[in-house]
Design an enzyme around this catalytic site. Structure first.
Site, PDB file in Angstrom:
ATOM      1  N   ARG A 168       0.863  -1.183   0.000  1.00 19.67           N
ATOM      2  CA  ARG A 168       0.000   0.000   0.000  1.00 19.67           C
ATOM      3  C   ARG A 168       0.894   1.226   0.000  1.00 19.67           C
ATOM      4  NH1 ARG A 168      -3.341  -2.536   4.899  1.00 19.67           N
ATOM      5  NH2 ARG A 168      -4.612  -3.994   3.701  1.00 19.67           N
ATOM      6  N   ARG A 261     -10.680   3.458   5.525  1.00 24.34           N
ATOM      7  CA  ARG A 261      -9.220   3.326   5.393  1.00 24.34           C
ATOM      8  C   ARG A 261      -8.784   3.659   3.974  1.00 24.34           C
ATOM      9  NH1 ARG A 261      -6.480  -2.262   7.150  1.00 24.34           N
ATOM     10  NH2 ARG A 261      -7.180  -2.909   5.092  1.00 24.34           N
ATOM     11  N   ARG A 272     -12.885  -9.117   1.517  1.00 22.39           N
ATOM     12  CA  ARG A 272     -12.500  -9.025   2.925  1.00 22.39           C
ATOM     13  C   ARG A 272     -13.718  -9.146   3.837  1.00 22.39           C
ATOM     14  NH1 ARG A 272      -7.107  -6.738   3.776  1.00 22.39           N
ATOM     15  NH2 ARG A 272      -6.077  -7.140   1.820  1.00 22.39           N
TER      16      ARG A 272
END
Ligand SMILES: Nc1nc2c(ncn2[C@@H]2O[C@H](COP(=O)(O)OP(=O)(O)O)[C@@H](O)[C@H]2O)c(=O)[nH]1
Ligand SMILES: Nc1ncnc2c1ncn2[C@@H]1O[C@H](COP(=O)(O)OP(=O)(O)O)[C@@H](O)[C@H]1O
EC number: 2.7.4.8
Length: 381
Positions: A168, A261, A272
């Site tokens: 990320r 996020r 997820r």
């Protein structure tokens, strides 16, 4: 050291030549020759003589090798392993075992179809149990761990996992993860370098043995952020840990945090969330997690985590006084052996600060072993 008279058994023959030092140790029908050249930078090599056929074999050597030094002494501990005491290296690094017939070595011999030996470093004392933290994506594991590491930088160390997922934006290779190619990671898994691994959200994740051991070697308590499958594997391994599952206050809140996020695509978020349901179901598996923490208010959850961890605090390791100056240089050789202890004698005339002239290494409570460390060594004056 007890009443028992030490049986003096010389099981190792030391052969010194101009440019190398060798120990030859008999184990059943084989003689293990441990050699090093006088170049302190070069590593130890092992050769095995089959006494029945009079043939030499160079085995596959597994595990992290002993620190280069210029001499050592060694002795057979039992039919499974040889103890090697290194001279001229720090006290935190002078006890090693060469496993020649432990269950791990037997298993690796079968897998590889070759002769195998494995090094494992001896660690004095048990250290504190590693902490495994699991929970669904977005619940706040990383946030809680970051707070803990920030408040106690010298007490806790993070086990840096390997992963095949892409980094990320703010993630640093070697700090948050070791970002790696799948083929390389699979090869290292087959070489026995991983404590556990799992396929999570379409990527491969795993904890290398070195990731955990390097934290423990620094005298820190290791924190593992791994998924439920990984927690199950660690539970089944020889690593004794504390297992904590972090739950969200609700599924809706979990989804909100994941979206806020902003690190995943919509497709990844959906994956997820699907996996989160299965993970939440598994959090109640009997005997898997020791503690469940609900992360509703972050500060309250963090305080609860600290309380949980301090349950295990406050125990004094009796070995601490001996190893508190772990950087002091060890200069011991093996003096004698009984079934329960090995006596080490200092070779320095002037006993160095933090070391003793005679040490007893208690062999009754060793735990672990290759492919990790051999822990629980009791060393007394
Ligand atoms: N089994 C296993 N799971 C891991 C490891 N490292 C991370 N994970 C888990 O993989 C999942 C995904 O991690 P990550 O990609 O960082 O996403 P995040 O949990 O959403 O921050 C999480 O459940 C982690 O706990 C590992 O070494 N082994
Ligand atoms: N108790 C909390 N309340 C609200 N937001 C939180 C809380 N804990 C964490 N977060 C936020 O939720 C998001 C996911 O947290 P993160 O630590 O990345 O989760 P994980 O590591 O479990 O995937 C982050 O943006 C974080 O700031």
């Amino acid at each position: 050291m007890g009443e028992e008279a030490p049986e003096f058994r010389v099981e190792s023959v030391t052969l010194e030549s101009k440019d190398c030092i060798q120990n030859a140790i008999d184990v059943g029908d084989k003689t293990y020759v441990i050699s090093r050249s006088d170049d302190p930078k070069s590593s130890i090599s092992i050769k095995i003589l089959d006494k029945l056929t009079q043939t030499w074999v160079v085995p596959t050597v597994l595990g992290a090798h002993p620190t280069p030094s210029n001499s050592h002494s060694s002795i057979l501990v039992n039919s499974e392993k040889i103890l090697l005491i290194e001279k001229g290296v720090p006290l935190s690094d002078f006890i090693w075992f060469l496993e020649v017939d432990t269950p791990f070595v037997k298993q690796q011999r079968k897998i590889k179809g070759t002769e195998v030996v494995a090094w494992t470093k001896g660690v004095i004392g048990e250290g504190q149990k590693p902490v495994v933290i699991s929970g669904p994506s977005g619940v706040g594991k990383g946030t809680l761990i970051a707070k803990l590491m920030k408040e106690y930088p010298s007490k806790f160390g993070f086990s840096v996992s390997h992963t095949t997922r892409s980094p990320r934006e703010k993630e640093i290779d070697g700090v948050h993860y070791h970002f790696t190619e799948r083929s390389k990671m699979e090869e290292e898994i087959s070489e026995g370098k991983f404590l556990e691994f799992a396929h999570v959200h379409g990527n491969l994740y795993g904890t290398s043995i070195e990731a955990v051991e390097s934290v423990t070697d620094e005298g820190k308590r290791c924190i593992l952020d791994i998924d439920v499958q990984g927690a199950r594997s660690v539970r089944a391994s020889s690593l004794e840990a504390i297992f904590i599952f972090v739950c969200p206050p609700s599924f809706e809140e979990l989804e909100k945090r994941l979206r806020a996020r902003g690190t995943e695509t919509e497709e990844q978020i959906q994956k997820r969330l699907r996996n989160a349901r299965a993970e939440l179901d598994q959090s109640n598996s009997p005997g898997l997690f020791d503690h469940l923490l609900v992360n509703d208010d972050l500060e309250a959850c963090y305080e609860n985590l600290k309380k949980l961890l301090s349950l295990d605090d406050g125990h004094e390791d009796p070995n601490d006084s001996l190893i508190k100056d772990g950087k002091a240089i060890a200069c011991y050789s093996i003096l004698s052996k009984t079934n329960s202890e090995i006596l080490l004698q200092s070779e320095t005339n002037e006993v160095e600060k933090g070391t003793a002239s005679l040490l007893s290494l208690d062999l009754s409570s060793l735990s672990g072993g290759a492919p990790g460390r051999t822990r629980g060594l009791k060393l007394t004056r």
